[in-house]
Design a protein around this motif. Structure first.
Motif, PDB file in Angstrom:
ATOM      1  N   GLY A  57      -8.672  -5.096   6.396  1.00  0.00           N
ATOM      2  CA  GLY A  57      -9.836  -5.489   7.185  1.00  0.00           C
ATOM      3  C   GLY A  57     -10.758  -4.318   7.479  1.00  0.00           C
ATOM      4  O   GLY A  57     -11.801  -4.476   8.106  1.00  0.00           O
ATOM      5  N   SER A  58     -10.366  -3.130   7.020  1.00  0.00           N
ATOM      6  CA  SER A  58     -11.169  -1.927   7.230  1.00  0.00           C
ATOM      7  C   SER A  58     -11.313  -1.192   5.904  1.00  0.00           C
ATOM      8  O   SER A  58     -10.309  -0.841   5.284  1.00  0.00           O
ATOM      9  CB  SER A  58     -10.491  -1.004   8.254  1.00  0.00           C
ATOM     10  N   SER A  59     -12.540  -0.933   5.474  1.00  0.00           N
ATOM     11  CA  SER A  59     -12.732  -0.230   4.196  1.00  0.00           C
ATOM     12  C   SER A  59     -12.169   1.188   4.269  1.00  0.00           C
ATOM     13  O   SER A  59     -11.646   1.702   3.278  1.00  0.00           O
ATOM     14  CB  SER A  59     -14.207  -0.213   3.799  1.00  0.00           C
ATOM     15  N   ILE A  60     -12.221   1.826   5.442  1.00  0.00           N
ATOM     16  CA  ILE A  60     -11.677   3.182   5.596  1.00  0.00           C
ATOM     17  C   ILE A  60     -10.156   3.147   5.404  1.00  0.00           C
ATOM     18  O   ILE A  60      -9.589   3.958   4.672  1.00  0.00           O
ATOM     19  CB  ILE A  60     -12.023   3.769   6.981  1.00  0.00           C
ATOM     20  N   LEU A  61      -9.483   2.204   6.046  1.00  0.00           N
ATOM     21  CA  LEU A  61      -8.029   2.115   5.933  1.00  0.00           C
ATOM     22  C   LEU A  61      -7.606   1.701   4.530  1.00  0.00           C
ATOM     23  O   LEU A  61      -6.625   2.222   3.988  1.00  0.00           O
ATOM     24  CB  LEU A  61      -7.465   1.141   6.974  1.00  0.00           C
ATOM     25  N   ASP A  62      -8.361   0.788   3.922  1.00  0.00           N
ATOM     26  CA  ASP A  62      -8.048   0.380   2.547  1.00  0.00           C
ATOM     27  C   ASP A  62      -8.158   1.578   1.603  1.00  0.00           C
ATOM     28  O   ASP A  62      -7.277   1.808   0.775  1.00  0.00           O
ATOM     29  CB  ASP A  62      -8.996  -0.735   2.067  1.00  0.00           C
ATOM     30  N   GLN A  63      -9.235   2.352   1.718  1.00  0.00           N
ATOM     31  CA  GLN A  63      -9.444   3.490   0.819  1.00  0.00           C
ATOM     32  C   GLN A  63      -8.390   4.565   1.039  1.00  0.00           C
ATOM     33  O   GLN A  63      -7.887   5.163   0.089  1.00  0.00           O
ATOM     34  CB  GLN A  63     -10.850   4.063   0.986  1.00  0.00           C
ATOM     35  N   THR A  64      -8.015   4.808   2.285  1.00  0.00           N
ATOM     36  CA  THR A  64      -6.956   5.772   2.581  1.00  0.00           C
ATOM     37  C   THR A  64      -5.648   5.333   1.936  1.00  0.00           C
ATOM     38  O   THR A  64      -4.931   6.144   1.340  1.00  0.00           O
ATOM     39  CB  THR A  64      -6.768   5.913   4.114  1.00  0.00           C
ATOM     40  N   SER A  65      -5.328   4.042   2.042  1.00  0.00           N
ATOM     41  CA  SER A  65      -4.108   3.513   1.432  1.00  0.00           C
ATOM     42  C   SER A  65      -4.133   3.710  -0.075  1.00  0.00           C
ATOM     43  O   SER A  65      -3.169   4.213  -0.667  1.00  0.00           O
ATOM     44  CB  SER A  65      -3.952   2.025   1.755  1.00  0.00           C
ATOM     45  N   ILE A  66      -5.225   3.326  -0.701  1.00  0.00           N
ATOM     46  CA  ILE A  66      -5.352   3.436  -2.159  1.00  0.00           C
ATOM     47  C   ILE A  66      -5.222   4.892  -2.597  1.00  0.00           C
ATOM     48  O   ILE A  66      -4.473   5.212  -3.529  1.00  0.00           O
ATOM     49  CB  ILE A  66      -6.675   2.803  -2.638  1.00  0.00           C
ATOM     50  N   ASN A  67      -5.929   5.799  -1.909  1.00  0.00           N
ATOM     51  CA  ASN A  67      -5.877   7.217  -2.282  1.00  0.00           C
ATOM     52  C   ASN A  67      -4.457   7.772  -2.168  1.00  0.00           C
ATOM     53  O   ASN A  67      -4.015   8.542  -3.022  1.00  0.00           O
ATOM     54  CB  ASN A  67      -6.818   8.044  -1.404  1.00  0.00           C
ATOM     55  N   THR A  68      -3.742   7.391  -1.112  1.00  0.00           N
ATOM     56  CA  THR A  68      -2.372   7.880  -0.914  1.00  0.00           C
ATOM     57  C   THR A  68      -1.424   7.272  -1.941  1.00  0.00           C
ATOM     58  O   THR A  68      -0.631   7.984  -2.568  1.00  0.00           O
ATOM     59  CB  THR A  68      -1.889   7.561   0.507  1.00  0.00           C
ATOM     60  N   PHE A  69      -1.493   5.956  -2.140  1.00  0.00           N
ATOM     61  CA  PHE A  69      -0.572   5.284  -3.057  1.00  0.00           C
ATOM     62  C   PHE A  69      -0.782   5.728  -4.506  1.00  0.00           C
ATOM     63  O   PHE A  69       0.156   5.691  -5.300  1.00  0.00           O
ATOM     64  CB  PHE A  69      -0.692   3.764  -2.944  1.00  0.00           C
ATOM     65  N   MET A  70      -1.978   6.173  -4.862  1.00  0.00           N
ATOM     66  CA  MET A  70      -2.230   6.665  -6.225  1.00  0.00           C
ATOM     67  C   MET A  70      -1.433   7.941  -6.521  1.00  0.00           C
ATOM     68  O   MET A  70      -1.256   8.305  -7.679  1.00  0.00           O
ATOM     69  CB  MET A  70      -3.725   6.926  -6.457  1.00  0.00           C
ATOM     70  N   ARG A  71      -0.934   8.614  -5.496  1.00  0.00           N
ATOM     71  CA  ARG A  71      -0.144   9.837  -5.697  1.00  0.00           C
ATOM     72  C   ARG A  71       1.361   9.546  -5.715  1.00  0.00           C
ATOM     73  O   ARG A  71       2.165  10.448  -5.898  1.00  0.00           O
ATOM     74  CB  ARG A  71      -0.470  10.855  -4.602  1.00  0.00           C
ATOM     75  N   TRP A  72       1.740   8.287  -5.511  1.00  0.00           N
ATOM     76  CA  TRP A  72       3.162   7.951  -5.467  1.00  0.00           C
ATOM     77  C   TRP A  72       3.789   8.033  -6.853  1.00  0.00           C
ATOM     78  O   TRP A  72       3.140   7.793  -7.872  1.00  0.00           O
ATOM     79  CB  TRP A  72       3.352   6.547  -4.899  1.00  0.00           C
ATOM     80  N   LYS A  73       5.089   8.371  -6.863  1.00  0.00           N
ATOM     81  CA  LYS A  73       5.862   8.426  -8.107  1.00  0.00           C
ATOM     82  C   LYS A  73       7.207   7.749  -7.863  1.00  0.00           C
ATOM     83  O   LYS A  73       7.793   7.876  -6.796  1.00  0.00           O
ATOM     84  CB  LYS A  73       6.103   9.885  -8.519  1.00  0.00           C
ATOM     85  N   CYS A  74       7.675   7.034  -8.884  1.00  0.00           N
ATOM     86  CA  CYS A  74       9.008   6.453  -8.826  1.00  0.00           C
ATOM     87  C   CYS A  74       9.800   6.973 -10.021  1.00  0.00           C
ATOM     88  O   CYS A  74       9.252   7.666 -10.880  1.00  0.00           O
ATOM     89  CB  CYS A  74       8.958   4.926  -8.819  1.00  0.00           C
ATOM     90  N   ASN A  75      11.083   6.690 -10.053  1.00  0.00           N
ATOM     91  CA  ASN A  75      11.902   7.109 -11.189  1.00  0.00           C
ATOM     92  C   ASN A  75      11.337   6.473 -12.463  1.00  0.00           C
ATOM     93  O   ASN A  75      10.904   5.317 -12.442  1.00  0.00           O
ATOM     94  CB  ASN A  75      13.353   6.698 -10.988  1.00  0.00           C
ATOM     95  N   PRO A  76      11.300   7.227 -13.575  1.00  0.00           N
ATOM     96  CA  PRO A  76      10.739   6.691 -14.822  1.00  0.00           C
ATOM     97  C   PRO A  76      11.345   5.348 -15.197  1.00  0.00           C
ATOM     98  O   PRO A  76      12.566   5.182 -15.160  1.00  0.00           O
ATOM     99  CB  PRO A  76      11.082   7.766 -15.852  1.00  0.00           C
ATOM    100  N   GLY A  77      10.485   4.411 -15.505  1.00  0.00           N
ATOM    101  CA  GLY A  77      10.921   3.096 -15.956  1.00  0.00           C
ATOM    102  C   GLY A  77      11.471   2.189 -14.873  1.00  0.00           C
ATOM    103  O   GLY A  77      11.880   1.066 -15.164  1.00  0.00           O
TER     104      GLY A  77
END
Length: 95
Positions: A57-77
């Protein structure tokens, strides 16, 4: 979301998953909200795309979430897509 893991069941496979922090301008404006974000990973476990399945519901919070989640990594595959629910309160973000 078919074929998509959820965050709570995926926790054991994270290599890097920093929690988003509430941006100053959102805290100052007392913006809060809950949303769900879909993270897409490549075969190497790197996030390649993040989309809002449900906006906070907030463009600031949405963008912060997207920017942070784009740096996430999980175990390959481990995953192709993971849904992460997030709630921003005045005291911070909870996953």
């Amino acid at each position: 979301y078919s074929g998509v893991a959820n965050y709570s069941s995926a926790k054991s496979n994270w290599r890097s998953a920093r929690r988003p922090s509430s941006p100053y301008q959102a805290r100052r404006a007392k913006q809060t909200g809950s949303g769900r974000f879909i993270i897409t990973f490549d075969d190497g476990g790197n996030a390649t795309d993040v989309s809002a399945g449900q906006s906070t519901g907030s463009s600031i919070l949405d963008q912060t979430s997207i920017n942070t989640f784009m740096r996430w990594k999980c175990n390959p595959g481990a995953y192709h897509k993971v849904v992460v629910p997030i709630t921003y309160t005045l005291s911070g973000a909870q996953l």
